[in-house]
Design a protein around this motif. Structure first.
Motif, mmCIF file in Angstrom:
data_model
loop_
_atom_site.group_PDB
_atom_site.id
_atom_site.type_symbol
_atom_site.label_atom_id
_atom_site.label_comp_id
_atom_site.label_asym_id
_atom_site.label_seq_id
_atom_site.Cartn_x
_atom_site.Cartn_y
_atom_site.Cartn_z
ATOM 1 N N ASP A 25 46.613 -22.215 -2.943
ATOM 2 C CA ASP A 25 45.831 -21.333 -3.965
ATOM 3 C C ASP A 25 43.902 -21.504 -3.659
ATOM 4 O OD1 ASP A 25 48.223 -20.589 -5.397
ATOM 5 O OD2 ASP A 25 47.675 -22.170 -6.955
ATOM 6 N N LEU A 26 43.323 -23.080 -2.969
ATOM 7 C CA LEU A 26 42.425 -22.995 -3.119
ATOM 8 C C LEU A 26 41.938 -22.447 -1.772
ATOM 9 C CD1 LEU A 26 42.136 -27.269 -4.129
ATOM 10 C CD2 LEU A 26 40.584 -24.658 -5.240
ATOM 11 N N ALA A 27 42.813 -22.422 -0.326
ATOM 12 C CA ALA A 27 42.987 -22.106 0.509
ATOM 13 C C ALA A 27 42.559 -20.251 0.438
ATOM 14 C CB ALA A 27 44.035 -21.819 1.522
ATOM 15 N N ALA A 28 43.734 -19.637 -0.241
ATOM 16 C CA ALA A 28 43.784 -18.482 -0.549
ATOM 17 C C ALA A 28 42.061 -18.209 -0.844
ATOM 18 C CB ALA A 28 44.635 -17.715 -1.597
ATOM 19 N N ARG A 29 41.799 -18.759 -2.045
ATOM 20 C CA ARG A 29 40.308 -18.884 -2.429
ATOM 21 C C ARG A 29 38.719 -19.096 -1.409
ATOM 22 N NH1 ARG A 29 39.100 -19.761 -8.444
ATOM 23 N NH2 ARG A 29 37.464 -20.462 -7.739
ATOM 24 N N GLY A 30 39.345 -19.762 -0.477
ATOM 25 C CA GLY A 30 38.311 -19.968 0.042
ATOM 26 C C GLY A 30 37.355 -21.682 0.577
ATOM 27 N N THR A 31 38.329 -22.109 -0.215
ATOM 28 C CA THR A 31 37.726 -23.203 -1.242
ATOM 29 C C THR A 31 38.821 -24.327 -0.792
ATOM 30 O OG1 THR A 31 37.077 -22.097 -3.341
ATOM 31 C CG2 THR A 31 37.220 -24.864 -3.081
ATOM 32 N N ALA A 32 38.098 -25.372 0.457
ATOM 33 C CA ALA A 32 38.280 -26.966 0.297
ATOM 34 C C ALA A 32 38.502 -28.040 -0.374
ATOM 35 C CB ALA A 32 38.094 -27.317 1.652
ATOM 36 N N LEU A 33 39.215 -29.007 -0.472
ATOM 37 C CA LEU A 33 38.773 -29.483 -1.881
ATOM 38 C C LEU A 33 38.993 -31.129 -0.536
ATOM 39 C CD1 LEU A 33 41.007 -30.166 -4.731
ATOM 40 C CD2 LEU A 33 40.721 -32.524 -3.410
ATOM 41 N N VAL A 34 38.082 -31.405 -1.321
ATOM 42 C CA VAL A 34 37.942 -33.130 -1.067
ATOM 43 C C VAL A 34 38.043 -34.034 -2.142
ATOM 44 C CG1 VAL A 34 36.089 -34.287 0.430
ATOM 45 C CG2 VAL A 34 35.840 -31.885 0.725
ATOM 46 N N ASN A 35 38.459 -35.229 -1.063
ATOM 47 C CA ASN A 35 39.016 -36.140 -2.661
ATOM 48 C C ASN A 35 38.872 -37.471 -1.829
ATOM 49 O OD1 ASN A 35 40.471 -37.441 -4.589
ATOM 50 N ND2 ASN A 35 42.686 -37.635 -3.967
ATOM 51 N N LEU A 36 38.091 -37.870 -3.153
ATOM 52 C CA LEU A 36 37.022 -39.252 -2.674
ATOM 53 C C LEU A 36 37.637 -39.914 -3.302
ATOM 54 C CD1 LEU A 36 33.493 -37.814 -2.985
ATOM 55 C CD2 LEU A 36 34.697 -37.938 -1.217
ATOM 56 N N LEU A 37 37.798 -41.627 -2.915
ATOM 57 C CA LEU A 37 38.291 -43.091 -3.407
ATOM 58 C C LEU A 37 38.354 -43.807 -3.456
ATOM 59 C CD1 LEU A 37 41.563 -40.383 -2.677
ATOM 60 C CD2 LEU A 37 42.194 -42.279 -3.642
ATOM 61 N N SER A 38 38.112 -44.757 -4.609
ATOM 62 C CA SER A 38 36.614 -46.341 -4.105
ATOM 63 C C SER A 38 37.407 -46.776 -5.468
ATOM 64 C CB SER A 38 35.443 -45.329 -3.489
ATOM 65 O OG SER A 38 35.170 -45.639 -4.767
ATOM 66 N N SER A 39 36.823 -48.329 -5.445
ATOM 67 C CA SER A 39 36.815 -49.613 -6.634
ATOM 68 C C SER A 39 35.356 -48.478 -7.118
ATOM 69 C CB SER A 39 36.769 -50.450 -5.630
ATOM 70 O OG SER A 39 37.995 -51.090 -4.658
ATOM 71 N N PRO A 40 35.931 -49.295 -8.413
ATOM 72 C CA PRO A 40 34.542 -49.439 -8.736
ATOM 73 C C PRO A 40 33.714 -49.911 -8.311
ATOM 74 C CG PRO A 40 36.574 -50.037 -10.252
ATOM 75 C CD PRO A 40 36.741 -49.936 -8.787
ATOM 76 N N ASP A 131 48.676 -36.859 -4.011
ATOM 77 C CA ASP A 131 48.063 -35.121 -3.156
ATOM 78 C C ASP A 131 47.436 -34.681 -4.210
ATOM 79 O OD1 ASP A 131 47.253 -33.852 -2.035
ATOM 80 O OD2 ASP A 131 49.402 -33.564 -0.817
ATOM 81 N N LEU A 132 46.109 -34.350 -4.000
ATOM 82 C CA LEU A 132 45.514 -33.578 -5.099
ATOM 83 C C LEU A 132 45.276 -32.101 -4.758
ATOM 84 C CD1 LEU A 132 41.865 -35.608 -7.084
ATOM 85 C CD2 LEU A 132 45.171 -35.164 -7.493
ATOM 86 N N GLY A 133 46.217 -32.312 -2.951
ATOM 87 C CA GLY A 133 46.011 -30.472 -2.876
ATOM 88 C C GLY A 133 44.889 -30.661 -1.628
ATOM 89 N N GLU A 134 44.309 -31.991 -1.384
ATOM 90 C CA GLU A 134 43.064 -31.518 -0.952
ATOM 91 C C GLU A 134 42.938 -31.500 0.808
ATOM 92 O OE1 GLU A 134 44.912 -36.304 -0.293
ATOM 93 O OE2 GLU A 134 44.668 -34.687 -1.802
ATOM 94 N N THR A 135 41.994 -31.025 0.781
ATOM 95 C CA THR A 135 41.725 -30.646 2.928
ATOM 96 C C THR A 135 41.530 -32.227 3.060
ATOM 97 O OG1 THR A 135 41.266 -28.040 1.890
ATOM 98 C CG2 THR A 135 40.859 -29.882 4.770
ATOM 99 N N LEU A 136 40.563 -32.445 2.810
ATOM 100 C CA LEU A 136 39.958 -34.074 3.321
ATOM 101 C C LEU A 136 39.869 -34.878 1.753
ATOM 102 C CD1 LEU A 136 38.971 -35.052 6.465
ATOM 103 C CD2 LEU A 136 36.048 -34.341 4.105
ATOM 104 N N ARG A 137 40.846 -36.175 2.752
ATOM 105 C CA ARG A 137 40.967 -37.389 1.917
ATOM 106 C C ARG A 137 39.565 -37.878 2.317
ATOM 107 N NH1 ARG A 137 46.072 -40.918 -0.634
ATOM 108 N NH2 ARG A 137 46.381 -38.950 -1.931
ATOM 109 N N VAL A 138 38.690 -38.952 1.511
ATOM 110 C CA VAL A 138 37.583 -39.806 1.900
ATOM 111 C C VAL A 138 38.129 -41.241 1.322
ATOM 112 C CG1 VAL A 138 35.635 -40.218 2.074
ATOM 113 C CG2 VAL A 138 36.260 -37.894 2.426
#
Length: 287
Positions: A25-40, A131-138
Motif C-alpha cells: 500500500d505504501l509503495a503504491a503511494r510512493g512512500t517508504a517506511l523507515v522503522n527506528l529501533l533502539s533502547s530508551p 515487521d512493520l512493512g518497512e523499506t529500511l530498518r534502522v
C-alpha cells in the motif's frame, strides 16, 4: 510450552501478512517506511527531530509516527520540526504491530509523503520480531550503552539494514571503543553499514535522511544474513491472511478519528490511542 510457541508463531505470521500488505500500500503511494529501533535514552528522538528538520528545509515531504507506553513528550519534540507528527500510546504494549500501524495511518498520512519515519517503542527485544512493512530498518545505539550491545541483542542488530551510533560528541568522555563496536556489529550482521551521528555536535547530519531517500528511490538495501537464513523473518504468504479492512489504509475510516486495527498478541491486545500532533497543538483522538 508447545502451545505458547505455536501461538507466538501464529501471531508473527499474521503480522508478516499485514506488513506485506502495508508495504504494498505504501509503495503504491510512493512512500517508504523507515522503522527506528533502539533502547530508551539512545538519542533516537533528538536525531529524528534533526533529520525531520533537514527534510523540511530541503522541501522533502516527510512525516513521523512515534510510539510510547505513555506521554506525548516525543511527539511534542518532533513537532518542532514542522512536519506532520502523530503519537500512538500503546497502553503497555512493548512494540508496534503492522495491523495496528496501518489503522493509525489511514486518514492521517499526507498523500505526498515520501518518507514515513516510525519511532518504535524504546525496546530492543519485542519490536525486533515485528515487521512493520518497512523499506529500511534502522537500529540505533548510543556511545553510552557499551560496545557489546549488538551481542546482547542479536535479533535487533541482526535484522538491521543500517546501524546508527548516536551521541558521538561524548564518545571520548565515556571511552567508547568504535573499533570494538563495529567488530561486534560485523559478527552479528556482516556487511551492514554503521554510521556515526551526533544530534548536538552535528556529526552525520543528514546521513539517515540520505540513506532513507536512497532506499525509497530504489537503491538496494543491505540484506542481513539473519534474514537470508529466515531465522526470524516469517514468509507472509505462509501466515494467516491479514484483515484487509484494518490494514489497507484506503478502507479504514471512522470520521475524524483514527483507530488501531484489531491485532493479536500472545499476552494482551490493546488498541492503542492515537494522538495527532502539529507544531502548535496536540489534538487527541482516543479509540
Amino acid at each position: 510450552m508447545c502451545r505458547v510457541v505455536d501461538l507466538q508463531q501464529a501471531v508473527l505470521a499474521k503480522n508478516d501478512a499485514c506488513a506485506h500488505t502495508l508495504r504494498e500500500d505504501l509503495a503504491a503511494r510512493g512512500t517508504a517506511l523507515v522503522n527506528l529501533l533502539s533502547s530508551p535514552g539512545s538519542g533516537k528522538t533528538a536525531l529524528l527531530e534533526r533529520e525531520l528538520t533537514l527534510a523540511r528545509d530541503r522541501g522533502i515531504p516527510v512525516a513521523a509516527l512515534t510510539a510510547d507506553l505513555a506521554t506525548e513528550n516525543d511527539a511534542v519534540r518532533l513537532a518542532r520540526s514542522g512536519v506532520p507528527v502523530k503519537q500512538v500510546l500503546t497502553d503497555g504494549l512493548c512494540h508496534l504491530e503492522a495491523e495496528m500501524l496501518g489503522g493509525h495511518l489511514h486518514g492521517w498520512l499526507p498523500a505526498d509523503t515520501r518518507l514515513l519515519f516510525i519511532e518504535n517503542v524504546g525496546n530492543l527485544v519485542c519490536p525486533a520480531s515485528y515487521d512493520l512493512g518497512e523499506t529500511l530498518r534502522v537500529v540505533l545505539a548510543s556511545v553510552t550503552e557499551g560496545e557489546d550491545k549488538p551481542l546482547k541483542y542479536p535479533t535487533a542488530f541482526g535484522l538491521a539494514h543500517l546501524v546508527v551510533v548516536t551521541k558521538t560528541d561524548i564518545a571520548e568522555a565515556v571511552s567508547f571503543d568504535e573499533k570494538e563496536f563495529r567488530a561486534n556489529v560485523e559478527q552479528i550482521n556482516p556487511g551492514v553499514e554503521v554510521v556515526l551521528t551526533s544530534a548536538r555536535g552535528g556529526e552525520g547530519d543528514g546521513l539517515l535522511l540520505d540513506r532513507a531517500l536512497a532506499a525509497r528511490d530504489g537503491t538496494p538495501v543491505h540484506i542481513p544474513v539473519m534474514t537470508r537464513k529466515s531465522h526470524h523473518v516469517h514468509d507472509a504468504e505462509d501466515g494467516q491472511p491479514c484483515d484487509e479492512g484494518h490494514t489497507h489504509m484506503a478502507d479504514h475510516s471512522h470520521g475524524e478519528h483514527t483507530h488501531a486495527g484489531k491485532h493479536t498478541h500472545p499476552h494482551r491486545t490493546p488498541g492503542g490511542h492515537a494522538h495527532t500532533t502539529d507544531p502548535d497543538t496536540v489534538a487527541s483522538s482516543r479509540s
